[in-house]
Design an enzyme around this catalytic site. Sequence first.
Site, PDB file in Angstrom:
ATOM      1  N   LYS A   9       0.828  -1.212   0.000  1.00 11.35           N
ATOM      2  CA  LYS A   9       0.000   0.000   0.000  1.00 11.35           C
ATOM      3  C   LYS A   9       0.866   1.267   0.000  1.00 11.35           C
ATOM      4  CE  LYS A   9      -3.883  -2.067   2.548  1.00 11.35           C
ATOM      5  NZ  LYS A   9      -4.858  -1.799   3.630  1.00 11.35           N
ATOM      6  N   PHE A  57     -15.336   5.652   7.065  1.00  9.98           N
ATOM      7  CA  PHE A  57     -13.933   5.897   6.717  1.00  9.98           C
ATOM      8  C   PHE A  57     -13.624   5.604   5.253  1.00  9.98           C
ATOM      9  CE2 PHE A  57     -14.201   1.556   8.463  1.00  9.98           C
ATOM     10  CZ  PHE A  57     -13.613   0.814   7.437  1.00  9.98           C
ATOM     11  N   ARG A  85      -1.838 -14.398   4.806  1.00  6.18           N
ATOM     12  CA  ARG A  85      -2.723 -13.720   5.770  1.00  6.18           C
ATOM     13  C   ARG A  85      -2.098 -13.778   7.176  1.00  6.18           C
ATOM     14  NH1 ARG A  85      -6.891  -9.944   5.007  1.00  6.18           N
ATOM     15  NH2 ARG A  85      -8.120 -10.418   6.824  1.00  6.18           N
ATOM     16  N   THR A  91      -5.717  -6.446  11.233  1.00  3.64           N
ATOM     17  CA  THR A  91      -5.913  -5.225  10.431  1.00  3.64           C
ATOM     18  C   THR A  91      -5.237  -4.007  11.057  1.00  3.64           C
ATOM     19  OG1 THR A  91      -8.028  -6.116   9.638  1.00  3.64           O
ATOM     20  CG2 THR A  91      -7.676  -3.733   9.400  1.00  3.64           C
ATOM     21  N   ARG A 102       2.448  -6.372   9.639  1.00  2.00           N
ATOM     22  CA  ARG A 102       1.816  -5.191  10.241  1.00  2.00           C
ATOM     23  C   ARG A 102       2.301  -4.984  11.681  1.00  2.00           C
ATOM     24  NH1 ARG A 102      -4.253  -6.573   7.952  1.00  2.00           N
ATOM     25  NH2 ARG A 102      -4.137  -5.417   5.995  1.00  2.00           N
ATOM     26  N   ASN A 112      -1.920   0.551   6.963  1.00  2.67           N
ATOM     27  CA  ASN A 112      -1.439  -0.721   7.507  1.00  2.67           C
ATOM     28  C   ASN A 112      -0.610  -1.546   6.522  1.00  2.67           C
ATOM     29  OD1 ASN A 112      -3.562  -1.415   5.930  1.00  2.67           O
ATOM     30  ND2 ASN A 112      -4.669  -2.591   7.475  1.00  2.67           N
ATOM     31  N   HIS A 115      -1.995  -5.297   1.864  1.00  3.09           N
ATOM     32  CA  HIS A 115      -3.260  -6.026   1.702  1.00  3.09           C
ATOM     33  C   HIS A 115      -2.931  -7.465   1.347  1.00  3.09           C
ATOM     34  CE1 HIS A 115      -7.178  -7.327   0.218  1.00  3.09           C
ATOM     35  NE2 HIS A 115      -6.497  -7.884  -0.781  1.00  3.09           N
TER      36      HIS A 115
HETATM   37  P1  IDP Z   1      -7.884  -6.373   6.093  1.00  2.00           P
HETATM   38  O1  IDP Z   1      -7.051  -5.458   5.224  1.00  2.00           O
HETATM   39  O2  IDP Z   1      -7.143  -6.798   7.334  1.00  2.00           O
HETATM   40  O3  IDP Z   1      -8.455  -7.540   5.328  1.00  2.00           O
HETATM   41  P2  IDP Z   1     -10.536  -5.115   5.993  1.00  2.00           P
HETATM   42  O4  IDP Z   1     -11.545  -5.160   7.087  1.00  2.00           O
HETATM   43  O5  IDP Z   1     -10.808  -5.892   4.756  1.00  2.00           O
HETATM   44  O6  IDP Z   1      -9.124  -5.517   6.647  1.00  2.00           O
HETATM   45  O7  IDP Z   1     -10.339  -3.580   5.631  1.00  2.00           O
HETATM   46  C1  IDP Z   1      -9.648  -3.185   4.461  1.00  2.00           C
HETATM   47  C2  IDP Z   1      -8.781  -2.000   4.785  1.00  2.00           C
HETATM   48  O8  IDP Z   1      -9.594  -0.892   5.162  1.00  2.00           O
HETATM   49  C3  IDP Z   1      -7.852  -2.197   5.968  1.00  2.00           C
HETATM   50  O9  IDP Z   1      -6.674  -2.895   5.618  1.00  2.00           O
HETATM   51  C4  IDP Z   1      -7.575  -0.770   6.407  1.00  2.00           C
HETATM   52  O10 IDP Z   1      -6.618  -0.150   5.563  1.00  2.00           O
HETATM   53  C5  IDP Z   1      -8.940  -0.123   6.170  1.00  2.00           C
HETATM   54  N1  IDP Z   1      -9.761  -0.128   7.369  1.00  2.00           N
HETATM   55  C6  IDP Z   1     -10.443  -1.174   7.908  1.00  2.00           C
HETATM   56  N2  IDP Z   1     -11.113  -0.822   9.017  1.00  2.00           N
HETATM   57  C7  IDP Z   1     -10.836   0.500   9.198  1.00  2.00           C
HETATM   58  C8  IDP Z   1     -11.242   1.463  10.187  1.00  2.00           C
HETATM   59  O11 IDP Z   1     -11.997   1.182  11.125  1.00  2.00           O
HETATM   60  N3  IDP Z   1     -10.764   2.739  10.020  1.00  2.00           N
HETATM   61  C9  IDP Z   1      -9.940   3.090   8.994  1.00  2.00           C
HETATM   62  N4  IDP Z   1      -9.547   2.213   8.045  1.00  2.00           N
HETATM   63  C10 IDP Z   1      -9.986   0.935   8.143  1.00  2.00           C
HETATM   64 MG    MG Z   2      -9.890  -7.520   3.812  1.00  2.00          MG
END
Ligand code: IDP
Ligand code: MG
Length: 153
Positions: A9, A57, A85, A91, A102, A112, A115
């Site tokens: 990212k 967000f 993963r 996350t 991470r 973070n 992906h």
């Molecule tokens: P993941 O990347 O661990 O699979 P997801 O829930 O699929 O997590 O969320 C995708 C991306 O959206 C996250 O990696 C993060 O960058 C962002 N994200 C998720 N939840 C939040 C939040 O509560 N606030 C801000 N950004 C978030």
């Molecule tokens: Mg995801």
Amino acid sequence: MEQTLVILKPSAIDRGLCGTIIARLEQKGLKIAGMKMMQLDEPILREHYAHLVDRPFFPSLVLSMSRTPVIVMCLEGRDAVSVVRAMTGATNCRQAAPGTIRGDLGMSGQENIIHASDSVENGKIEVARFFYPNEIFDYSTVTTKAIYATDEL
Ligand code: IDP
Ligand code: MG
């Protein structure tokens, strides 16, 4: 073999962490089947993060993911989706376990670093979303026999 999609990212690009992350993934024994740099825009992010479009967000996530170009990778290996993963971690980087990408490299929930596809089915969908078929390479490396036992191939 199973394939998974990784995105390095803008937080990784900005902080000069791409080499470190790619080295960790290579050293694990994952094979790079495809890799390129691309600029993400809102349409592809609405598709990729369809499960988040209604979250407050989401506009900030789109800005964050399009702030710089990203590096997309298709990684291949036995159980590649669950392995990557697990290496990625939770996350929110502040809650991600030490030893994960991470957990070792970040401090943010949104910024973070990486992906990684979350299921085998999504791995296939996401590789097809970011790569044309001729950008995914089918080749074998000389180290394959050292990485896997015969019955794991
Ligand atoms: P993941 O990347 O661990 O699979 P997801 O829930 O699929 O997590 O969320 C995708 C991306 O959206 C996250 O990696 C993060 O960058 C962002 N994200 C998720 N939840 C939040 C939040 O509560 N606030 C801000 N950004 C978030
Ligand atoms: Mg995801």
